[in-house]
Design a protein around this motif. Structure first.
Motif, short mmCIF file in Angstrom:
data_model
loop_
_atom_site.label_atom_id
_atom_site.label_comp_id
_atom_site.label_asym_id
_atom_site.label_seq_id
_atom_site.Cartn_x
_atom_site.Cartn_y
_atom_site.Cartn_z
N LEU A 136 -1.19 11.30 4.12
CA LEU A 136 -1.13 12.75 3.93
C LEU A 136 0.30 13.26 4.15
N ARG A 137 1.02 12.65 5.07
CA ARG A 137 2.41 13.05 5.30
C ARG A 137 3.25 12.79 4.05
N THR A 138 3.04 11.66 3.41
CA THR A 138 3.76 11.36 2.17
C THR A 138 3.43 12.38 1.09
N TRP A 139 2.14 12.74 0.98
CA TRP A 139 1.74 13.73 -0.02
C TRP A 139 2.38 15.08 0.28
N ALA A 140 2.39 15.48 1.54
CA ALA A 140 3.01 16.75 1.91
C ALA A 140 4.51 16.75 1.59
N ASP A 141 5.17 15.61 1.79
CA ASP A 141 6.60 15.52 1.54
C ASP A 141 6.93 15.41 0.05
N LEU A 146 -5.30 20.11 4.55
CA LEU A 146 -5.25 20.94 3.35
C LEU A 146 -5.00 22.40 3.70
N LEU A 147 -5.67 22.89 4.72
CA LEU A 147 -5.53 24.29 5.10
C LEU A 147 -4.19 24.57 5.78
N ALA A 148 -3.53 23.53 6.27
CA ALA A 148 -2.23 23.70 6.93
C ALA A 148 -1.07 23.62 5.94
N LEU A 149 -1.34 23.29 4.68
CA LEU A 149 -0.27 23.19 3.69
C LEU A 149 0.34 24.57 3.43
N PRO A 150 1.61 24.61 3.08
CA PRO A 150 2.25 25.90 2.78
C PRO A 150 1.57 26.59 1.60
N PRO A 151 1.62 27.91 1.55
CA PRO A 151 1.05 28.63 0.41
C PRO A 151 1.64 28.13 -0.91
N GLY A 152 0.79 28.01 -1.89
CA GLY A 152 1.24 27.57 -3.20
C GLY A 152 1.03 26.10 -3.48
N ARG A 153 0.79 25.31 -2.45
CA ARG A 153 0.58 23.88 -2.70
C ARG A 153 -0.78 23.62 -3.33
N ILE A 154 -1.78 24.42 -2.97
CA ILE A 154 -3.08 24.34 -3.64
C ILE A 154 -3.43 25.74 -4.13
N PRO A 155 -4.23 25.84 -5.19
CA PRO A 155 -4.57 27.15 -5.73
C PRO A 155 -5.26 28.04 -4.69
N LEU A 191 0.83 -1.21 0.00
CA LEU A 191 0.00 0.00 0.00
C LEU A 191 0.86 1.26 0.00
N ASP A 192 1.93 1.26 0.77
CA ASP A 192 2.80 2.42 0.86
C ASP A 192 3.50 2.69 -0.47
N ALA A 193 4.01 1.64 -1.10
CA ALA A 193 4.69 1.80 -2.39
C ALA A 193 3.70 2.21 -3.48
N TRP A 194 2.49 1.66 -3.42
CA TRP A 194 1.45 2.03 -4.40
C TRP A 194 1.13 3.51 -4.30
N TRP A 195 0.95 4.01 -3.09
CA TRP A 195 0.61 5.42 -2.89
C TRP A 195 1.74 6.32 -3.36
N SER A 196 2.96 6.02 -2.97
CA SER A 196 4.10 6.84 -3.39
C SER A 196 4.25 6.84 -4.90
N GLY A 197 4.10 5.66 -5.51
CA GLY A 197 4.22 5.57 -6.96
C GLY A 197 3.11 6.30 -7.68
N THR A 198 1.91 6.27 -7.12
CA THR A 198 0.79 6.97 -7.74
C THR A 198 1.03 8.47 -7.78
N LEU A 199 1.57 9.02 -6.70
CA LEU A 199 1.83 10.46 -6.66
C LEU A 199 2.91 10.88 -7.66
N GLU A 200 3.78 9.95 -8.03
CA GLU A 200 4.86 10.26 -8.96
C GLU A 200 4.43 10.23 -10.42
N GLN A 201 3.34 9.52 -10.71
CA GLN A 201 2.96 9.31 -12.11
C GLN A 201 2.04 10.42 -12.60
#
Length: 228
Positions: free
Chosen positions: A152-157, A201-210, A117-127
């Motif tokens: 969510l931590r993986t997505w943030a990173d 989502l609201l805690a993400l740094p500016p620029g990560r979402i429109p 599951l972890d590898a699937w999620w990381s790979g999905t974000l890369e494609q």
């Protein structure tokens, strides 16, 4: 092949090996109105020999239709997860619900399921164009593991243009359906995701979402007072 895709490949192979080395379970029994004697005989044999359509049906059917669902699903899980993570098998939210019903964390090779599951999620974000949509993968891994935080931590990173495009697309979908705060994952909505996801989502740094998406999220969380 990226590092995450290589990890997924190796994790799936390790899960296959663990499944083959496990002791075979008892003959599979289930609802005779749903399964023929031939179906049950095939399901009792090596999972690698199952026709894809029979595997798909067994992967999604209710746990109540089997005499020993956890044992059956443990045996089929390596093939189910291989097809799920490569885009052959859909219905990720339903597979997550079935894995929960099979109590997968008690399996001897539960750590390998987590690695897949972890590898699937990381790979999905890369494609740029993954075989399964990013929100569906997030729902599947979160509902399966009963947690959002590591995903969510993986997505943030993963602060890449591709991952951020997936993020904007996902938020657009959640906002379109007006379901962010009420978002629940799993086929039966077993996992409440909305509040934690919105806060993240609201805690993400500016620029990560429109900017406009952040505006609407803030409006959903703190709507303006109604005029009296």
């Amino acid at each position: 092949m990226t590092t995450a895709q290589q990890r997924l490949h190796h994790a799936l192979d390790a899960l296959d090996t663990a499944g083959r080395s496990a002791h075979p379970g008892p003959p599979v029994g289930g609802c005779e109105h749903c399964w023929t004697a031939e179906d049950l005989a095939l399901l009792s044999g090596p999972p690698d020999l199952l026709p894809n359509e029979l595997l798909r049906r067994a992967a999604v059917k209710s746990a109540d239709l089997w005499y020993d669902f956890p044992t059956l699903y443990r045996r089929l899980a390596p093939r189910i997860l291989r097809q799920l993570t490569t885009g052959v098998l859909a219905d990720g939210e339903l597979i997550a619900t079935r894995l929960r019903a099979a109590d997968w964390r008690k399996w001897p090779h539960a750590d390998l399921v987590t690695e897949v599951l972890d590898a699937w999620w990381s790979g999905t974000l890369e494609q740029p164009a993954p075989p399964t949509h990013v929100p569906t993968v997030l729902e599947t891994v979160a509902a399966t593991t009963d947690t959002l935080a590591p995903w969510l931590r993986t997505w943030a990173d993963t602060a890449t243009p591709t991952a951020d495009r997936h993020l904007a697309d996902a938020v657009e979908g959640w906002l379109h359906w007006g379901e962010v705060l009420a978002l629940k994952f799993g086929f039966y909505g077993e996992f409440e995701a909305g509040p934690e996801l919105t806060e993240w989502l609201l805690a993400l740094p500016p620029g990560r979402i429109p900017v406009d998406q952040r505006y609407w999220l803030e409006l959903i969380v703190s709507p303006p007072p109604r005029e009296s």
